[in-house]
Design a protein around this motif. Structure first.
Motif, PDB file in Angstrom:
ATOM      1  N   THR A  55      -2.715  -2.438  -8.112  1.00  0.00           N
ATOM      2  CA  THR A  55      -4.083  -2.595  -7.593  1.00  0.00           C
ATOM      3  C   THR A  55      -4.828  -3.688  -8.361  1.00  0.00           C
ATOM      4  O   THR A  55      -5.665  -4.397  -7.783  1.00  0.00           O
ATOM      5  N   GLN A  56      -4.517  -3.827  -9.650  1.00  0.00           N
ATOM      6  CA  GLN A  56      -5.155  -4.906 -10.417  1.00  0.00           C
ATOM      7  C   GLN A  56      -4.704  -6.279  -9.919  1.00  0.00           C
ATOM      8  O   GLN A  56      -5.515  -7.196  -9.772  1.00  0.00           O
ATOM      9  N   GLN A  63       0.824  -1.207   0.000  1.00  0.00           N
ATOM     10  CA  GLN A  63       0.000   0.000   0.000  1.00  0.00           C
ATOM     11  C   GLN A  63       0.859   1.259   0.000  1.00  0.00           C
ATOM     12  O   GLN A  63       0.536   2.241  -0.671  1.00  0.00           O
ATOM     13  N   VAL A 115       1.986   7.116  -6.788  1.00  0.00           N
ATOM     14  CA  VAL A 115       1.105   8.258  -7.041  1.00  0.00           C
ATOM     15  C   VAL A 115       1.818   9.553  -6.658  1.00  0.00           C
ATOM     16  O   VAL A 115       1.730  10.568  -7.370  1.00  0.00           O
ATOM     17  N   ILE A 144       2.117   1.778  -3.541  1.00  0.00           N
ATOM     18  CA  ILE A 144       1.079   2.369  -4.388  1.00  0.00           C
ATOM     19  C   ILE A 144       0.989   3.871  -4.139  1.00  0.00           C
ATOM     20  O   ILE A 144       0.941   4.674  -5.074  1.00  0.00           O
ATOM     21  N   GLN A 203      -6.208  -7.525  -6.649  1.00  0.00           N
ATOM     22  CA  GLN A 203      -7.546  -8.114  -6.689  1.00  0.00           C
ATOM     23  C   GLN A 203      -7.510  -9.640  -6.748  1.00  0.00           C
ATOM     24  O   GLN A 203      -8.531 -10.294  -6.507  1.00  0.00           O
ATOM     25  N   ARG A 215       0.479   7.371 -11.268  1.00  0.00           N
ATOM     26  CA  ARG A 215      -0.781   6.719 -10.901  1.00  0.00           C
ATOM     27  C   ARG A 215      -1.068   5.546 -11.830  1.00  0.00           C
ATOM     28  O   ARG A 215      -1.635   4.527 -11.410  1.00  0.00           O
ATOM     29  N   ASP A 216      -0.660   5.679 -13.107  1.00  0.00           N
ATOM     30  CA  ASP A 216      -0.914   4.590 -14.048  1.00  0.00           C
ATOM     31  C   ASP A 216      -0.198   3.313 -13.629  1.00  0.00           C
ATOM     32  O   ASP A 216      -0.771   2.219 -13.682  1.00  0.00           O
ATOM     33  N   SER A 221       0.688   2.586 -10.572  1.00  0.00           N
ATOM     34  CA  SER A 221       0.068   2.130  -9.319  1.00  0.00           C
ATOM     35  C   SER A 221      -1.146   1.244  -9.602  1.00  0.00           C
ATOM     36  O   SER A 221      -1.443   0.321  -8.837  1.00  0.00           O
ATOM     37  N   THR A 222      -1.829   1.493 -10.722  1.00  0.00           N
ATOM     38  CA  THR A 222      -3.009   0.669 -11.043  1.00  0.00           C
ATOM     39  C   THR A 222      -2.610  -0.752 -11.430  1.00  0.00           C
ATOM     40  O   THR A 222      -3.423  -1.671 -11.303  1.00  0.00           O
ATOM     41  N   PHE A 223      -1.364  -0.951 -11.895  1.00  0.00           N
ATOM     42  CA  PHE A 223      -0.914  -2.308 -12.183  1.00  0.00           C
ATOM     43  C   PHE A 223      -0.931  -3.134 -10.901  1.00  0.00           C
ATOM     44  O   PHE A 223      -1.336  -4.301 -10.892  1.00  0.00           O
TER      45      PHE A 223
END
Length: 203
Positions: free
Chosen positions: A138-139, A119, A126, A122, A142, A131-132, A134-136
């Motif tokens: 977060t995906q 966390q 950001v 991530i 999941q 941020r782009d 960081s989404t890797f």
């Protein structure tokens, strides 16, 4: 992934010629910025160009140039992660991520200790303006229970080993490729951050 940004540097070059001569023609790529008469000569001060002209370049640092400070930072983080300043934390987490991905893709972040601070990583991405990327993370998160990988490395590896063989390979490979396309920019930004925040004693 070496940083290679060129900076224009003004270098004085002194030439002599007669008063009637067209001194600017001596060096078509240089800019005549000062002209003074002295006896029968003219002192010409020229501003010598840029990396594009091939006249003068400056080597810009990359992460390897901070190796000694990096080693000290890793020791400090391992002894007491909570003692890191915010700026030190950014350096630690981002470089750990880069090294993990280089050694085995984004999933290596989870196999290794980097995801103990998932966390924070991530947030730090950001913070640096990525941020782009960081989404890797977060995906991939999941794929773990409740979308949050455990801070315990053994528990994370147990979850990864429970995934059906090959089920997420395509997804992970696609994210890896996207990361690699952005990795150079991430490293460049981290180097700039280290220097701007005076995190290194290297000169």
């Amino acid at each position: 992934m070496k940083l290679a940004i060129g900076f224009c540097i003004a270098v004085p070059l002194f030439l002599t010629c007669s008063k009637k001569e067209q001194c600017a023609s001596i060096e078509s790529k240089a800019q005549l910025i000062d002209l003074r008469s002295k006896n029968d000569t003219i002192l010409v001060t020229k501003q010598i160009g840029s990396q594009r002209d091939g006249l003068e370049t400056m080597k810009t640092k990359d992460l390897l140039d901070f190796q000694k400070d990096w080693e000290r930072l890793v020791t400090k983080a391992h002894e007491d992660y909570s003692s890191l300043t915010r700026d030190e934390r950014v350096w630690f987490n981002i470089q750990c991520l880069i090294q993990d991905v280089d050694n085995g893709g984004l999933i290596s972040h989870y196999y290794n200790s980097g995801a103990n601070y998932n966390q924070d990583t991530i947030e730090d991405l950001v913070w640096l303006g990525f941020r782009d990327i960081s989404t890797f993370l977060t995906q991939i998160n999941q794929l773990f229970p409740n979308g949050r990988p455990s801070k315990d490395i053994e528990e994370r590896n147990s979850v990864i080993e429970s995934w059906p063989d090959g089920k997420y390979d395509y997804m992970l490979d696609e994210l890896d490729q996207q990361f690699y396309r952005k990795e150079q920019d991430l490293e460049n930004k981290l180097v700039q951050y280290i220097e701007r925040m005076n995190l290194s004693g290297e000169k």
